[in-house]
Every structure is written in structure tokens, then in C-alpha cells.
Design a protein around this motif. Structure first.
Motif, PDB file in Angstrom:
ATOM      1  N   ILE A   1       0.863  -1.185   0.000  1.00 28.86           N
ATOM      2  CA  ILE A   1       0.000   0.000   0.000  1.00 28.86           C
ATOM      3  C   ILE A   1       0.900   1.236   0.000  1.00 28.86           C
ATOM      4  O   ILE A   1       1.765   1.392   0.855  1.00 28.86           O
ATOM      5  N   GLU A   2       0.711   2.120  -0.991  1.00 28.78           N
ATOM      6  CA  GLU A   2       1.526   3.324  -1.104  1.00 28.78           C
ATOM      7  C   GLU A   2       0.846   4.542  -0.486  1.00 28.78           C
ATOM      8  O   GLU A   2       1.499   5.394   0.087  1.00 28.78           O
ATOM      9  N   TRP A   3      -0.471   4.626  -0.631  1.00 30.77           N
ATOM     10  CA  TRP A   3      -1.213   5.752  -0.069  1.00 30.77           C
ATOM     11  C   TRP A   3      -2.655   5.339   0.223  1.00 30.77           C
ATOM     12  O   TRP A   3      -3.124   4.312  -0.265  1.00 30.77           O
ATOM     13  N   ALA A   4      -3.296   6.153   1.039  1.00 35.81           N
ATOM     14  CA  ALA A   4      -4.707   5.933   1.370  1.00 35.81           C
ATOM     15  C   ALA A   4      -5.418   7.287   1.382  1.00 35.81           C
ATOM     16  O   ALA A   4      -4.967   8.215   2.052  1.00 35.81           O
ATOM     17  N   ASP A   5      -6.484   7.400   0.602  1.00 32.14           N
ATOM     18  CA  ASP A   5      -7.319   8.599   0.609  1.00 32.14           C
ATOM     19  C   ASP A   5      -8.570   8.293   1.417  1.00 32.14           C
ATOM     20  O   ASP A   5      -9.292   7.345   1.103  1.00 32.14           O
ATOM     21  N   VAL A   6      -8.805   9.094   2.451  1.00 37.75           N
ATOM     22  CA  VAL A   6      -9.946   8.894   3.334  1.00 37.75           C
ATOM     23  C   VAL A   6     -10.849  10.117   3.219  1.00 37.75           C
ATOM     24  O   VAL A   6     -10.390  11.254   3.389  1.00 37.75           O
ATOM     25  N   TYR A   7     -12.122   9.896   2.898  1.00 34.72           N
ATOM     26  CA  TYR A   7     -13.099  10.977   2.776  1.00 34.72           C
ATOM     27  C   TYR A   7     -14.161  10.795   3.852  1.00 34.72           C
ATOM     28  O   TYR A   7     -14.767   9.730   3.955  1.00 34.72           O
ATOM     29  N   LEU A   8     -14.366  11.842   4.640  1.00 42.16           N
ATOM     30  CA  LEU A   8     -15.377  11.828   5.686  1.00 42.16           C
ATOM     31  C   LEU A   8     -16.372  12.943   5.401  1.00 42.16           C
ATOM     32  O   LEU A   8     -15.975  14.070   5.077  1.00 42.16           O
ATOM     33  N   GLU A   9     -17.643  12.623   5.523  1.00 42.47           N
ATOM     34  CA  GLU A   9     -18.676  13.621   5.262  1.00 42.47           C
ATOM     35  C   GLU A   9     -19.798  13.460   6.274  1.00 42.47           C
ATOM     36  O   GLU A   9     -20.151  12.347   6.652  1.00 42.47           O
ATOM     37  N   ASP A  10     -20.342  14.593   6.715  1.00 45.53           N
ATOM     38  CA  ASP A  10     -21.459  14.591   7.660  1.00 45.53           C
ATOM     39  C   ASP A  10     -22.544  15.489   7.089  1.00 45.53           C
ATOM     40  O   ASP A  10     -22.402  16.711   7.055  1.00 45.53           O
ATOM     41  N   LYS A  11     -23.630  14.876   6.623  1.00 39.46           N
ATOM     42  CA  LYS A  11     -24.742  15.627   6.037  1.00 39.46           C
ATOM     43  C   LYS A  11     -25.799  15.848   7.108  1.00 39.46           C
ATOM     44  O   LYS A  11     -26.628  14.987   7.360  1.00 39.46           O
ATOM     45  N   LYS A  12     -25.755  16.992   7.725  1.00 40.90           N
ATOM     46  CA  LYS A  12     -26.645  17.278   8.855  1.00 40.90           C
ATOM     47  C   LYS A  12     -28.106  17.440   8.437  1.00 40.90           C
ATOM     48  O   LYS A  12     -28.997  17.337   9.259  1.00 40.90           O
ATOM     49  N   ASP A  13     -28.358  17.666   7.156  1.00 40.46           N
ATOM     50  CA  ASP A  13     -29.737  17.836   6.706  1.00 40.46           C
ATOM     51  C   ASP A  13     -30.486  16.507   6.577  1.00 40.46           C
ATOM     52  O   ASP A  13     -31.707  16.487   6.485  1.00 40.46           O
ATOM     53  N   LYS A  14     -29.774  15.389   6.595  1.00 41.83           N
ATOM     54  CA  LYS A  14     -30.418  14.078   6.550  1.00 41.83           C
ATOM     55  C   LYS A  14     -30.800  13.646   7.961  1.00 41.83           C
ATOM     56  O   LYS A  14     -30.110  13.941   8.916  1.00 41.83           O
ATOM     57  N   LYS A  15     -31.895  12.922   8.096  1.00 42.12           N
ATOM     58  CA  LYS A  15     -32.361  12.472   9.408  1.00 42.12           C
ATOM     59  C   LYS A  15     -31.639  11.210   9.877  1.00 42.12           C
ATOM     60  O   LYS A  15     -31.368  11.042  11.049  1.00 42.12           O
ATOM     61  N   THR A  16     -31.351  10.297   8.971  1.00 42.39           N
ATOM     62  CA  THR A  16     -30.631   9.064   9.319  1.00 42.39           C
ATOM     63  C   THR A  16     -29.475   8.883   8.354  1.00 42.39           C
ATOM     64  O   THR A  16     -29.459   9.469   7.267  1.00 42.39           O
ATOM     65  N   LEU A  17     -28.543   8.050   8.753  1.00 42.23           N
ATOM     66  CA  LEU A  17     -27.358   7.769   7.945  1.00 42.23           C
ATOM     67  C   LEU A  17     -26.686   9.061   7.479  1.00 42.23           C
ATOM     68  O   LEU A  17     -26.417   9.267   6.300  1.00 42.23           O
ATOM     69  N   GLN A  18     -26.414   9.933   8.434  1.00 41.46           N
ATOM     70  CA  GLN A  18     -25.875  11.253   8.125  1.00 41.46           C
ATOM     71  C   GLN A  18     -24.408  11.222   7.700  1.00 41.46           C
ATOM     72  O   GLN A  18     -23.960  12.078   6.960  1.00 41.46           O
ATOM     73  N   LYS A  19     -23.660  10.266   8.172  1.00 46.97           N
ATOM     74  CA  LYS A  19     -22.222  10.257   7.946  1.00 46.97           C
ATOM     75  C   LYS A  19     -21.842   9.276   6.836  1.00 46.97           C
ATOM     76  O   LYS A  19     -22.480   8.260   6.649  1.00 46.97           O
ATOM     77  N   GLN A  20     -20.768   9.617   6.132  1.00 46.32           N
ATOM     78  CA  GLN A  20     -20.244   8.740   5.088  1.00 46.32           C
ATOM     79  C   GLN A  20     -18.734   8.669   5.226  1.00 46.32           C
ATOM     80  O   GLN A  20     -18.071   9.674   5.462  1.00 46.32           O
ATOM     81  N   VAL A  21     -18.199   7.463   5.072  1.00 43.23           N
ATOM     82  CA  VAL A  21     -16.755   7.238   5.067  1.00 43.23           C
ATOM     83  C   VAL A  21     -16.420   6.493   3.782  1.00 43.23           C
ATOM     84  O   VAL A  21     -17.054   5.495   3.444  1.00 43.23           O
ATOM     85  N   SER A  22     -15.417   6.992   3.057  1.00 47.41           N
ATOM     86  CA  SER A  22     -14.927   6.337   1.847  1.00 47.41           C
ATOM     87  C   SER A  22     -13.415   6.265   1.932  1.00 47.41           C
ATOM     88  O   SER A  22     -12.776   7.237   2.333  1.00 47.41           O
ATOM     89  N   ILE A  23     -12.852   5.125   1.554  1.00 49.60           N
ATOM     90  CA  ILE A  23     -11.397   4.964   1.548  1.00 49.60           C
ATOM     91  C   ILE A  23     -10.978   4.321   0.233  1.00 49.60           C
ATOM     92  O   ILE A  23     -11.556   3.332  -0.200  1.00 49.60           O
TER      93      ILE A  23
END
Length: 101
Positions: free
Chosen positions: A43-65
């Protein structure tokens, strides 16, 4: 918030969209990438994306790697309500992809 770190030769790029992540989440990311590097040592690198959509009622957070390895880059993403649980889930998905190589 953007955050970069180099752990045991793996460059970690963290991008948190419109949020600031705490040291506990950063520590979880470090542990996740370290465990993945035990399964696949190229593994040479890792891109991690974190997002928090406060306007959604459920499943507000997203993690992508996305992991940078020779060949096709493994990618996993998950929606939920807790960054720590999502990181664990994404780590499991990536581990299964790495085991297939």
C-alpha cells in the motif's frame, strides 16, 4: 478540513467535508490503515473521505477509503451514524478485497 500524515511509508490523505474531526477519529484512521498494511504490504497511499450531512435524518455520515496499490485501487464506502463504526466496516470491506489479490 484536510489532514495528511505518513505512517510506515504509507501517505494518508484525509479530507473531511465541512467538518473538523477529532483526535479519536484520526487515531481510528491510523489503526485502520496499519491493520490493512499487515494484510497487503504494498500500500503506497490511502485517501480517506469523511462527510457529515446534517440535513439528513438518518445515515448522516459517510466514510470512503481508496487505497493506492499497484494495479486497480481498492475502494469501499459506507453510510451510517458513527465514524468509528463506519471506519471499521470500510476496513473489513477493503480487507476482503485485498485478500482476493
Amino acid at each position: 478540513m484536510k489532514y495528511n500524515e505518513d505512517i510506515t511509508g504509507i501517505k494518508i490523505n484525509v479530507e473531511a467535508v465541512d467538518i473538523t474531526i477529532g483526535d479519536d477519529v484520526k487515531d481510528t484512521i491510523r489503526k485502520c490503515i496499519t491493520r490493512l498494511s499487515r494484510h497487503y504490504d504494498r500500500i503506497e497511499w490511502a485517501d480517506v473521505y469523511l462527510e457529515d450531512k446534517k440535513d439528513k435524518k438518518t445515515l448522516q455520515k459517510q466514510v470512503s477509503i481508496r487505497l493506492g496499490i499497484p494495479g486497480n485501487d481498492p475502494f469501499a464506502s459506507e453510510y451510517g451514524d458513527d465514524f468509528h463504526a463506519l471506519l471499521t466496516s470500510v476496513e473489513s470491506k477493503l480487507q476482503r478485497q485485498l485478500e482476493k489479490r
